[in-house]
Design an enzyme around this catalytic site. Structure first.
Site, PDB file in Angstrom:
ATOM      1  N   ASP A  66     108.040 130.833 106.234  1.00 19.81           N
ATOM      2  CA  ASP A  66     107.401 130.404 104.690  1.00 19.81           C
ATOM      3  C   ASP A  66     106.110 131.991 104.159  1.00 19.81           C
ATOM      4  O   ASP A  66     105.432 131.847 104.543  1.00 19.81           O
ATOM      5  CB  ASP A  66     106.788 129.393 104.612  1.00 19.81           C
ATOM      6  CG  ASP A  66     105.938 129.096 103.349  1.00 19.81           C
ATOM      7  OD1 ASP A  66     105.652 129.841 102.747  1.00 19.81           O
ATOM      8  OD2 ASP A  66     105.121 127.908 103.410  1.00 19.81           O
ATOM      9  N   TYR A 159     101.098 133.510  87.192  1.00 16.22           N
ATOM     10  CA  TYR A 159     102.139 135.265  87.563  1.00 16.22           C
ATOM     11  C   TYR A 159     100.926 135.997  87.969  1.00 16.22           C
ATOM     12  O   TYR A 159     101.056 137.531  88.494  1.00 16.22           O
ATOM     13  CB  TYR A 159     103.157 135.252  86.654  1.00 16.22           C
ATOM     14  CG  TYR A 159     103.745 136.092  86.948  1.00 16.22           C
ATOM     15  CD1 TYR A 159     104.628 135.997  89.070  1.00 16.22           C
ATOM     16  CD2 TYR A 159     104.570 137.348  86.854  1.00 16.22           C
ATOM     17  CE1 TYR A 159     105.392 137.516  88.609  1.00 16.22           C
ATOM     18  CE2 TYR A 159     105.906 138.173  86.791  1.00 16.22           C
ATOM     19  CZ  TYR A 159     106.206 138.024  88.034  1.00 16.22           C
ATOM     20  OH  TYR A 159     106.870 138.991  89.049  1.00 16.22           O
ATOM     21  N   VAL A 160     100.502 136.385  85.885  1.00 22.61           N
ATOM     22  CA  VAL A 160      99.754 137.537  86.296  1.00 22.61           C
ATOM     23  C   VAL A 160      98.046 137.314  87.066  1.00 22.61           C
ATOM     24  O   VAL A 160      98.011 138.736  88.276  1.00 22.61           O
ATOM     25  CB  VAL A 160      98.993 137.509  84.978  1.00 22.61           C
ATOM     26  CG1 VAL A 160      97.607 139.014  84.120  1.00 22.61           C
ATOM     27  CG2 VAL A 160     100.323 138.105  83.990  1.00 22.61           C
ATOM     28  N   LYS A 163      99.814 138.970  90.728  1.00 22.43           N
ATOM     29  CA  LYS A 163     100.410 139.365  90.762  1.00 22.43           C
ATOM     30  C   LYS A 163      98.689 140.846  91.103  1.00 22.43           C
ATOM     31  O   LYS A 163      99.362 141.921  91.265  1.00 22.43           O
ATOM     32  CB  LYS A 163     101.121 140.262  90.387  1.00 22.43           C
ATOM     33  CG  LYS A 163     103.074 139.228  89.894  1.00 22.43           C
ATOM     34  CD  LYS A 163     103.388 140.174  91.446  1.00 22.43           C
ATOM     35  CE  LYS A 163     104.592 139.668  91.645  1.00 22.43           C
ATOM     36  NZ  LYS A 163     104.987 139.842  92.758  1.00 22.43           N
TER      37      LYS A 163
END
Length: 256
Positions: A66, A159-160, A163
């Site tokens: 993991d 997500y953004v 990231k």
């Protein structure tokens, strides 16, 4: 002819059983690298990919973890140092999957999962594998980012957030370890065509609202992403560090 030659190098690809991960692992192997194939759940696919790379004449080692948990990544290091070898090249590709929706509707756990598998993955991989690179005064850290980090479109928030946080980690890391001749870069794919897309949906190549925004008027492929990763892993890119490189057909263009 100039060729990408990774002979004598060992690459770790996290999330190697995914669509993009498999293509990157094959490409690195075809360039001469031995490959460590990380997986989280899909051991069956990892074993298939291991056999494929060995048929190419490369050594391949599968390992489960993991990636969002530091204890798992430390255990990876111990297993590799005892049973295989340490990576010269680390490609941080793994990320958790979730259903995209608006900020008001997005489950809080989705933000936590994205943080663990983007920001913390970058931190964990750095803490665990960079010391070996420092010792040998050579290394390549490559993070897989996304064009979404520049787009900031509705439903992309979890997500953004992950990231963009990962982007900060890698940029700072590039400055902190550059003196040891370790490069740190990011590859940012656009909406790419995977092997699965090409095999199951011929219409995926056709015009769409997305393609109309792309200067090259097409979607890229996983192989085109993997080619850039292989380049950054090689000595051809020995003086490139701290870069965020979109592979998007021009859909996003960082400005100066």
């Amino acid at each position: 002819m100039i060729a990408i030659d990774l002979s004598g190098k060992t690459a770790l690809v996290t999330g190697a059983t995914g669509q993009l991960g498999r293509v990157m692992a094959r490409t690195l192997a075809k360039s001469g690298a031995d490959v460590i194939l990380h997986y989280f759940r899909n051991q069956e696919q990892a074993l298939v990919l291991q056999q494929e790379l060995e048929q190419l004449g490369r050594s391949a080692f599968i390992i489960q973890a993991d990636i969002g948990q530091i204890a798992d990544v430390i255990e990876m290091r111990e297993t590799l140092s005892t049973n295989f070898k340490m990576p010269d090249i680390v490609v941080g590709n793994a990320v958790s999957q979730y259903e995209w929706t608006s900020i008001l509707e997005q489950d809080m756990q989705d933000y936590v999962d994205q943080f663990q598998t983007t920001v913390l993955q970058a931190v964990h991989l750095s803490k665990v594998f960079v010391p070996h690179m420092i010792q040998q005064q050579y290394g390549r850290m490559i993070g897989i980012n996304t064009e979404c980090a520049m787009q900031n479109e509705p439903t992309q928030s979890a997500y953004v957030a992950g990231k963009r946080g990962m982007d900060g980690i890698y940029r700072i890391l590039a400055k902190e370890i550059g003196e040891h001749q370790i490069t740190v870069n990011q590859v940012a794919p656009g909406w790419t065509l995977s092997e699965r897309d090409l095999a199951t949906d011929p219409s995926a190549r056709q015009d769409s609202a997305y393609i109309q925004q792309v200067p090259l008027q097409r979607r890229g492929t996983d192989q085109e992403i993997a080619n850039v990763v292989a380049f950054l892993a090689s000595d051809l890119a020995s003086y490139i560090t701290g870069a965020y490189i979109p592979v998007t057909g021009g859909n996003v263009m960082p400005a100066i």
